[in-house]
Design a protein around this motif. Sequence first.
Motif, PDB file in Angstrom:
ATOM      1  N   TRP A   1      27.631  79.909  -6.098  1.00 38.14           N
ATOM      2  CA  TRP A   1      26.551  78.932  -5.942  1.00 38.14           C
ATOM      3  C   TRP A   1      27.104  77.557  -6.311  1.00 38.14           C
ATOM      4  CZ3 TRP A   1      21.761  79.335  -3.850  1.00 38.14           C
ATOM      5  CH2 TRP A   1      21.256  80.618  -3.626  1.00 38.14           C
TER       6      TRP A   1
ATOM      7  N   ARG B   1      26.155  73.096  -6.049  1.00 38.95           N
ATOM      8  CA  ARG B   1      25.055  72.156  -5.949  1.00 38.95           C
ATOM      9  C   ARG B   1      25.586  70.754  -5.699  1.00 38.95           C
ATOM     10  NH1 ARG B   1      22.870  72.315 -12.231  1.00 38.95           N
ATOM     11  NH2 ARG B   1      24.641  71.207 -13.185  1.00 38.95           N
TER      12      ARG B   1
ATOM     13  N   ASP C   1      19.599  69.143 -13.358  1.00 37.96           N
ATOM     14  CA  ASP C   1      19.859  70.271 -12.465  1.00 37.96           C
ATOM     15  C   ASP C   1      19.337  69.996 -11.051  1.00 37.96           C
ATOM     16  OD1 ASP C   1      19.034  72.444 -15.185  1.00 37.96           O
ATOM     17  OD2 ASP C   1      21.042  71.991 -14.432  1.00 37.96           O
TER      18      ASP C   1
ATOM     19  N   TYR D   1      21.105  73.202  -3.610  1.00 39.26           N
ATOM     20  CA  TYR D   1      21.931  74.327  -4.039  1.00 39.26           C
ATOM     21  C   TYR D   1      22.397  75.110  -2.813  1.00 39.26           C
ATOM     22  CZ  TYR D   1      20.934  73.622  -8.951  1.00 39.26           C
ATOM     23  OH  TYR D   1      20.880  73.096 -10.226  1.00 39.26           O
TER      24      TYR D   1
END
Length: 127
Positions: free
Chosen positions: A36, A38, A90, A94
């Motif tokens: 993953w 981002r 955050d 993503y």
Amino acid sequence: QLQLVESGGDLVQAGGSLRLSCVTSGFNLDYYAIGWFRQAPEKVREGVACLGSSGENTEFTDSVKGRFTISRDKPKSTVDLQMNNLKPEDTAIYYCAAVRTTYNSNWCPDWSDWQYWGQGTQVTVSS
């Protein structure tokens, strides 16, 4: 044809949780590491989490350690990213990614060595 499709992105308040899912098709998870990544606005894409083809070894970037976990469901061909205690930093798109490794390996490649990518899902964390 190898495909990766992400879902689960949303708007959430700081401290909340989200679970992103990556549905994979066209390849055998036993031979591929899944990651993953981002990308926040005006920032370079960064690696967040990796799961080796064994489904056991995991690696995380320092900023998410202790908050994020990565796991897979082989019968469903999905790899999920569970994100807890989310922070405004955050916030990003993503992406799920895959790279061919070897069978049942614990190895996670360098963040720059990934071959296949999904289209991304937006995660927004409000303060």
